[in-house]
Design a protein around this motif. Structure first.
Motif, mmCIF file in Angstrom:
data_model
loop_
_atom_site.group_PDB
_atom_site.id
_atom_site.type_symbol
_atom_site.label_atom_id
_atom_site.label_comp_id
_atom_site.label_asym_id
_atom_site.label_seq_id
_atom_site.Cartn_x
_atom_site.Cartn_y
_atom_site.Cartn_z
ATOM 1 N N VAL A 123 38.735 1.614 56.064
ATOM 2 C CA VAL A 123 37.539 0.996 56.647
ATOM 3 C C VAL A 123 37.435 -0.467 56.234
ATOM 4 O O VAL A 123 37.165 -1.355 57.068
ATOM 5 N N ARG A 145 33.379 5.235 59.963
ATOM 6 C CA ARG A 145 32.343 4.953 58.956
ATOM 7 C C ARG A 145 31.227 5.993 59.029
ATOM 8 O O ARG A 145 30.790 6.528 57.996
ATOM 9 N N MET A 205 37.548 1.487 64.652
ATOM 10 C CA MET A 205 37.180 2.488 63.653
ATOM 11 C C MET A 205 37.365 3.901 64.206
ATOM 12 O O MET A 205 37.748 4.822 63.479
ATOM 13 N N TYR A 221 38.243 5.052 52.914
ATOM 14 C CA TYR A 221 37.325 3.924 52.720
ATOM 15 C C TYR A 221 38.088 2.610 52.614
ATOM 16 O O TYR A 221 37.603 1.565 53.072
#
Length: 794
Positions: free
Chosen positions: A429, A360, A480, A426
């Motif tokens: 994520v 992120r 992540m 994204y």
């Protein structure tokens, strides 16, 4: 930049008759041939080389009387053949060490006095010795002598072949200590020829070399086949005179150096705006003032302007509070409109440089922020963009890396579309966020919270939920990091950092088509050579951790010896940035510029590792204590990955674990073993992190575009603004600049020690006495309440 090392500062005389030859042996020292060679052999890079060469020297010592009686010159050649395979770098360093610690204390006072009187009279003197030139050079420099005539090794690719070049300076005769041991070492050409058994004294002239270290620079012609019409001479001063620049990332390593160097070299620049974020209750202005007061990087400016520095800064620098990760750079409407109209170029040196950060954070700071800057450029009146990236967006590609953006293929060879990949990351994520809230993960986090080994066992109610929430945050951050790294490796990039930098490049190239954009790719940015001062570095960045490791008892680094470690000094990067910024303003720029040394001045991993070890050796040799005595004998060596796994950290860790398993039932202290295991684990992780840069992917980064700009400079500006990495002397840089800089500015941070304290400069009270804000004066002051973030870029 350093002067061209192919040019010596003192011309060699055209005739030997202009020289006074001074024999070292007898007048200054009682120097033998065997002892220096034995010293060099005993300090070879590997343990096996040390013992093999020492054995060879013992053998030749036994045969020496026979060889000496047959031919003294041949006997000398045999002695020096023991140095076959030794690098020029090692001989240079050990030569200095041998002189400083073995010869200097025993110089003959009367001989030194007579020689120095001769030098003071204006005579050109050449020291003549049977010793190697690597030993004679430091002696000559110590005595103020210009030239030497000594034995010289033949080198191929920087490695000694074991052969002496002609003429061979043989030892003196058996009765020389009686017949020619006085303080006067002066010899005529004829006398010297007779002493050395040479019939023609003319052979001495071409063998005389300067006492300064000789280095060799690669010189390549730069041909621009694409330019159809010769461009007008290029002037950095003219291009940047009165211009307005926005610098993003001034709190980073490169940003600070570029700001200071620009203010030093281009005081005629119009104004430099600095986009700095607010840190909680610490506004941008205060952050910049603290930098000026405390950072050593501003020392040259303070030396030039003294108490007037704050006045100069007020005139040339404007702090703007904002956030590059937000649309519109986090500026309010008024500030945005003023900058849009005034700016000539935006220098974006911000970025997140952790190799494997939270995906992120990497997307926001390395991709989203770059697109925010691009949109600002699109809406500005006439500003161009200089965007800092990295050479290592090349990923798994090998060979010569051209100055081009790959918009349709990944390093793995797979098809690649930056827009789709950006959106896909994204989505990744979002999926990871959703998985973190799933029942399966929640149950696992609950089990961890209630586990017996957990420090907060037997939790229940709100306390248990709070612990689960903490575990979830930790799990999400780790996940992540892993998903970003996995995706990067799938596409052929070594880590998340290079993946996101490549994404930003591709999006800038496609979305910014037609806009004045220059993407600048530095290689591994390290200590400065000259600006802002010699040997400036900051923070734990790039190769600092590896070089620190090589200064410990760790010896075997898995690497490809042929691979070129592309290191470039920070001031060379900043010179290139200034050239490119001027080119962007004049619209004579290319899309991509690589600032690298692997083509212009290559330094492979074998040499980089040895130079690092030699630099550590020079430091430890000057210290006292058993630990330092041992450390200078543990030279790091390049090894294969297989040997590293078999004999270094992985194997040592396996042994430690075996001992732990055997000792676990016994009532023994486990702390030392556990600490050793943790340290070895850290070493393994560090090596794994750097393997793409030291073992895999042989890159040669072409840097033609910036050299074309440098060649186009007006002649009067080339010395001041020219970009030149070909003349870097890696021996001097590594041993006397870079490692000492890391030892001063970085190693204390690695060891958890504070840096050397220095009093802050109280510039406000000194300059004005009223503590006014630096931005308070001037009609162009820009104020905004927006918050933001600036990330360290190096």
């Amino acid at each position: 930049m350093p002067a061209d090392p192919t040019k010596v500062s003192k011309p060699i005389p055209q005739s030997s008759s202009q020289l006074v030859y001074w024999r070292v042996e007898g007048s200054l020292l009682e120097l033998t041939a065997v002892r220096p060679v034995a010293f060099f052999a005993w300090n070879a890079q590997t343990f096996s080389q040390r013992w093999l060469r020492r054995s060879y020297i013992l053998l030749t010592a036994a045969l020496r009387p026979v060889l000496y009686s047959i031919d003294r010159a041949f006997a000398t050649r045999v002695v020096y053949s023991a140095l076959r395979g030794t690098s020029r770098d090692r001989l240079d360093l050990l030569g200095e060490e041998y002189f400083d610690y073995k010869l200097k204390p025993y110089l003959k006072v009367e001989g030194v006095r007579q020689l120095q009187e001769l030098v003071a009279s204006g005579a050109r003197v050449a020291l003549v010795s049977q010793g190697l030139d690597h030993v004679m050079r430091p002696l000559a420099r110590h005595l103020g002598v210009e030239y030497i005539l000594a034995n010289r090794m033949e080198f191929r690719d920087g490695i000694a072949t074991g052969r002496l070049l002609d003429p061979v300076i043989r030892p003196r005769g058996i009765f020389a200590r009686i017949s020619s041991s006085g303080p006067d070492g002066a010899r005529s050409v004829d006398q010297l020829a007779r002493d050395l058994g040479i019939s023609d004294g003319n052979v001495f002239e071409p063998a005389v070399v300067p006492a300064e270290r000789t280095t060799y620079a690669m010189r390549r012609p730069v041909l621009d086949f694409d330019r159809k019409v010769p461009a007008a001479p290029f002037s950095v001063r003219s291009a940047l005179n009165g211009k307005h620049v926005l610098l993003i990332g001034v709190t980073g390593f490169i940003g600070k150096v570029w700001l200071v160097n620009t203010l030093m070299d281009l005081p005629e620049i119009g104004r430099i705006y600095l986009l700095i974020r607010r840190q909680k209750s610490n506004p941008a202005q205060k952050r910049f003032e603290k930098l000026i007061e405390e950072s050593p990087v501003f020392d040259p400016l303070y030396e030039r302007y003294g108490e007037r520095l704050l006045e100069f800064i007020r005139e040339k620098v404007q702090v703007v509070e904002g956030d590059v990760t937000q649309p519109g750079l986090g500026l309010d409407a008024q500030a945005f409109a003023e900058l849009r109209a005034q700016l000539d170029v935006v220098v974006n040196s911000s970025g997140l440089t952790d190799f494997n950060p939270d995906l992120r954070d990497a997307l926001i700071t390395n991709v989203d922020a770059s697109l925010n800057v691009l949109e600002f450029i699109r809406e500005s009146d006439h500003a161009g963009l200089l965007h800092l990236s990295t050479c290592y967006v090349a990923g798994a590609r090998e060979g010569r890396i051209a100055e081009a953006v790959h918009v349709s293929d990944a390093p793995s060879g797979a098809s690649f579309d930056a827009e789709r990949e950006w959106q896909s990351l994204y989505r990744l994520v979002e999926e990871t966020n959703a998985r973190a809230e799933s029942a399966e993960v929640t149950e696992e986090l609950r089990r961890q919270a209630m586990a017996k080994e957990h420090a907060a066992k037997d939790l229940h109610g709100p306390a248990l939920e709070n612990q689960i929430r903490k575990n979830r945050t930790r799990w999400l951050r780790q996940e992540m990091t892993e998903v970003g790294k996995r995706r990067a490796v799938e596409l052929g990039w070594p880590n998340t950092y290079t993946l996101t930098k490549a994404l930003a490049e591709s999006l800038l190239a496609t979305r910014g088509a037609g806009l004045p954009i220059a993407i600048v790719r530095p290689a591994i940015v390290e200590s400065s050579t000259l600006q802002p001062f010699r040997g400036w570095n900051e923070g734990i960045n790039t190769s600092a951790a590896l070089s620190y490791l090589l200064g410990t008892f760790f010896r075997q680094l898995p690497t490809n010896e042929r691979k070129r470690l592309d290191v470039i000094p920070v001031d060379a990067v900043c010179r290139g940035m200034t050239l490119i910024a001027a080119a962007v303003i004049e619209r004579r720029h290319d899309l991509v510029y690589q600032l690298a040394t692997s083509v212009t001045n290559p330094c492979d991993m074998r040499r980089s590792i040895e130079l690092t070890s030699l630099a550590h050796r020079k430091h430890y040799r000057a210290q006292e204590g058993m630990e330092y005595w041992l450390r200078l004998r543990f030279d790091a060596i390049p090894v294969s990955k297989e040997r590293y796994n078999r004999m270094s950290a992985p194997a040592q860790r396996a042994i430690i674990r075996t001992i732990q398993a055997i000792a676990s039932p016994l009532p023994l202290k486990k702390a030392p073993l556990a600490r050793t295991d943790r340290n070895l684990e850290k070493v393994e992780k560090l090596i794994e992190l750097f393997e793409p840069f030291i073992l895999q992917n042989e890159h040669d980064f072409v840097a033609d575009n910036v050299e074309k700009l440098s060649y186009a400079l007006a002649p009067e500006e080339r010395a001041e603004f020219g970009y030149d990495t070909a003349s870097l002397d890696w021996w001097e840089y590594w041993i006397n600049i870079h490692i000492p800089a890391l030892r001063k500015w970085t190693y204390p941070l690695i060891e958890g020690r504070p840096l050397e304290s220095r009093p802050p400069r109280n510039l406000q009270s000194a300059a004005t006495g009223d503590g006014r804000n630096m931005n308070a004066a001037g009609p162009d002051a820009i104020k905004t309440g927006a918050t933001g973030a600036t990330w360290r870029y190096s």
